[in-house]
Design a protein around this motif. Structure first.
Motif, PDB file in Angstrom:
ATOM      1  N   CYS A   1      40.895  46.371  37.009  1.00  0.00           N
ATOM      2  CA  CYS A   1      41.868  47.128  36.218  1.00  0.00           C
ATOM      3  C   CYS A   1      42.835  46.158  35.547  1.00  0.00           C
ATOM      4  O   CYS A   1      43.282  45.190  36.152  1.00  0.00           O
ATOM      5  N   PRO A   2      43.200  46.432  34.268  1.00  0.00           N
ATOM      6  CA  PRO A   2      44.069  45.486  33.549  1.00  0.00           C
ATOM      7  C   PRO A   2      45.521  45.528  34.027  1.00  0.00           C
ATOM      8  O   PRO A   2      46.293  44.611  33.736  1.00  0.00           O
ATOM      9  N   TYR A   3      45.922  46.576  34.779  1.00  0.00           N
ATOM     10  CA  TYR A   3      47.343  46.767  35.078  1.00  0.00           C
ATOM     11  C   TYR A   3      47.788  45.984  36.321  1.00  0.00           C
ATOM     12  O   TYR A   3      48.613  45.085  36.237  1.00  0.00           O
ATOM     13  N   HIS A   4      47.224  46.308  37.499  1.00  0.00           N
ATOM     14  CA  HIS A   4      47.597  45.585  38.724  1.00  0.00           C
ATOM     15  C   HIS A   4      46.405  44.895  39.358  1.00  0.00           C
ATOM     16  O   HIS A   4      46.473  44.432  40.484  1.00  0.00           O
ATOM     17  N   GLY A   5      45.301  44.883  38.626  1.00  0.00           N
ATOM     18  CA  GLY A   5      44.158  44.088  39.053  1.00  0.00           C
ATOM     19  C   GLY A   5      43.300  44.688  40.151  1.00  0.00           C
ATOM     20  O   GLY A   5      42.441  43.996  40.699  1.00  0.00           O
ATOM     21  N   TRP A   6      43.510  45.966  40.496  1.00  0.00           N
ATOM     22  CA  TRP A   6      42.617  46.554  41.500  1.00  0.00           C
ATOM     23  C   TRP A   6      41.187  46.398  40.988  1.00  0.00           C
ATOM     24  O   TRP A   6      40.904  46.633  39.791  1.00  0.00           O
TER      25      TRP A   6
ATOM     26  N   ILE B   1      42.722  44.291  46.126  1.00  0.00           N
ATOM     27  CA  ILE B   1      44.030  44.636  45.569  1.00  0.00           C
ATOM     28  C   ILE B   1      44.880  43.366  45.561  1.00  0.00           C
ATOM     29  O   ILE B   1      45.282  42.872  46.627  1.00  0.00           O
ATOM     30  N   PRO B   2      45.156  42.801  44.391  1.00  0.00           N
ATOM     31  CA  PRO B   2      45.869  41.511  44.318  1.00  0.00           C
ATOM     32  C   PRO B   2      47.250  41.531  44.960  1.00  0.00           C
ATOM     33  O   PRO B   2      47.731  40.480  45.401  1.00  0.00           O
ATOM     34  N   ALA B   3      47.899  42.706  45.017  1.00  0.00           N
ATOM     35  CA  ALA B   3      49.261  42.765  45.571  1.00  0.00           C
ATOM     36  C   ALA B   3      49.266  42.610  47.094  1.00  0.00           C
ATOM     37  O   ALA B   3      50.325  42.492  47.701  1.00  0.00           O
ATOM     38  N   GLN B   4      48.115  42.639  47.703  1.00  0.00           N
ATOM     39  CA  GLN B   4      48.032  42.466  49.155  1.00  0.00           C
ATOM     40  C   GLN B   4      47.481  41.083  49.481  1.00  0.00           C
ATOM     41  O   GLN B   4      46.760  40.495  48.672  1.00  0.00           O
ATOM     42  N   PRO B   5      47.828  40.569  50.657  1.00  0.00           N
ATOM     43  CA  PRO B   5      47.313  39.237  51.028  1.00  0.00           C
ATOM     44  C   PRO B   5      45.789  39.227  50.980  1.00  0.00           C
ATOM     45  O   PRO B   5      45.139  40.190  51.407  1.00  0.00           O
ATOM     46  N   LYS B   6      45.262  38.133  50.472  1.00  0.00           N
ATOM     47  CA  LYS B   6      43.802  38.017  50.316  1.00  0.00           C
ATOM     48  C   LYS B   6      43.068  38.229  51.631  1.00  0.00           C
ATOM     49  O   LYS B   6      42.021  38.858  51.683  1.00  0.00           O
ATOM     50  N   ASP B   7      43.667  37.705  52.709  1.00  0.00           N
ATOM     51  CA  ASP B   7      42.969  37.782  53.993  1.00  0.00           C
ATOM     52  C   ASP B   7      43.398  39.014  54.797  1.00  0.00           C
ATOM     53  O   ASP B   7      43.035  39.159  55.958  1.00  0.00           O
ATOM     54  N   HIS B   8      44.192  39.883  54.200  1.00  0.00           N
ATOM     55  CA  HIS B   8      44.582  41.092  54.927  1.00  0.00           C
ATOM     56  C   HIS B   8      44.657  42.279  53.970  1.00  0.00           C
ATOM     57  O   HIS B   8      45.709  42.884  53.752  1.00  0.00           O
ATOM     58  N   GLN B   9      43.542  42.580  53.395  1.00  0.00           N
ATOM     59  CA  GLN B   9      43.455  43.698  52.445  1.00  0.00           C
ATOM     60  C   GLN B   9      43.444  45.021  53.213  1.00  0.00           C
ATOM     61  O   GLN B   9      42.672  45.197  54.153  1.00  0.00           O
ATOM     62  N   ARG B  10      44.311  45.937  52.828  1.00  0.00           N
ATOM     63  CA  ARG B  10      44.283  47.281  53.423  1.00  0.00           C
ATOM     64  C   ARG B  10      44.036  48.257  52.275  1.00  0.00           C
ATOM     65  O   ARG B  10      44.956  48.698  51.600  1.00  0.00           O
TER      66      ARG B  10
END
Ligand code: FES
Ligand SMILES: [Fe+2]
Length: 328
Positions: A69-74, A85-94
């Motif tokens: 997605c162009p907005y928040h990268g989901w 989901i880029p807003a979450q830690p790479k190694d702890h995606q929820r």
């Protein structure tokens, strides 16, 4: 059984050559879609991010074949599930379980990408000439009209308008009577054959030559004609993408089993494209003017002729039975 709808059929949404790897946004039956190639196959998802409703077709396809997605990268995989989901830690995606966008069935055929929004109840219409080794196939044209796919397709079946709208090209004003077509019908298909003399501004044969035309209409929105001339056989195939009840896109292919000496072969292709551009423009003015925009499937809504409109009537009856009333 529930009445099927147009969602239960395969529809073209674009040419492979035009879509490339995508993503591209398109609309089918009022449903916005994003179409792209994931490296393995074409994918069609609802063009709406589950986070904030941004159009995924504005995003990008990742190296792994996911759409971001162009907005928040989901980032979504081909089945429509969010996997990053880029807003979450790479190694702890929820990833929320609702972070999913609907995905649809996709096929490639005749250089087109086809989508069925719900379980298809009929195969993609047959166009055997496309794959026949002896045939040379070209795209004769692609148009988007402010008209429903039903009105567009019926115009292909309607023979009474040919001498009136296309005099000199597909008929002449001295021969306007329509003979009763010998209709044969199976569940999703109408077939009829007819002959006519080639016109002065001939493009299929010499003026005056007898041309036999066989027509197959495969519901909901495809039409194929085989034309036998003294030069050989030509097949025309057209199919429409129902965008909404007021808009459709359609493609016209032309296959032929005869060749002309070079460079005439290429000149003949160009002539086919030019002649069809003229014919389709003449049709467009008629069809875009029609009201109501959706093809009336209630036969009491317009006035019909039993003989001259026989094929059109059969088409409307079948469309109503096989696809309900919406978007025709
Ligand atoms: S709207 Fe798509 S990631 Fe936020
Ligand atoms: Fe026409």
């Amino acid at each position: 059984m529930m009445t099927p709808s147009l969602r239960n059929y395969w529809h073209p949404v674009g040419r492979i050559e035009d879509i490339g790897t995508g993503p591209v946004g398109t609309t089918l039956l009022d449903q916005k879609l994003v179409v792209y190639h994931d490296g393995d196959r074409y994918v069609a998802l609802r063009d709406l991010c589950s986070h904030r409703g941004t159009r995924l077709s504005l995003g990008t396809v990742t190296a792994g074949g996911e759409i971001r997605c162009p907005y928040h990268g989901w980032t979504y995989e081909s089945g429509g599930r969010c996997v990053y989901i880029p807003a979450q830690p790479k190694d702890h995606q929820r990833i929320p379980s609702a972070a999913v966008v609907p995905s649809y069935r996709v096929e490639e055929r005749y250089g087109l990408v086809w989508v069925a929004l719900d379980d298809p109840i009929a195969p993609i219409p047959a166009y055997p000439e496309f794959d026949a080794a002896e045939m040379r196939t070209i795209l004769a044209g692609h148009w988007t009209w402010a008209a429903s796919a039903g009105r567009f397709l019926e115009n292909n079946i309607d023979t009474a308008h040919l001498p009136i709208v296309h005099p000199g090209l597909l008929g002449d004003l001295d021969h306007t009577e329509v003979e009763a077509p010998q209709l044969r019908a199976t569940e999703h298909e109408l077939y009829y054959a007819a002959s006519r003399r080639e016109t002065e501004q001939a493009h299929y044969d010499e003026p005056g030559a007898l041309i036999t035309r066989e027509t197959w209409v495969v519901l909901p929105f495809s039409w194929r004609m085989r034309i036998s001339t003294s030069r050989g056989t030509m097949a025309l195939f057209t199919v429409a993408q129902p965008i909404s009840d007021r808009s459709c896109s359609h493609w016209l292919y032309c296959s032929r089993d005869y060749r002309l000496a070079p460079p005439d072969d290429l000149a003949y292709d160009a002539e086919i494209r030019e002649v069809n551009a003229v014919i389709l423009e003449q049709d467009r003015v008629m069809v875009e003017s029609q009201e109501p925009e959706a093809l009336p499937l209630d036969l009491t809504e317009e006035v019909h002729l039993r003989v001259a409109d026989a094929a059109c009537l059969e088409y409307r009856r079948r469309l109503k039975r096989l696809a309900g009333t919406a978007y025709a």
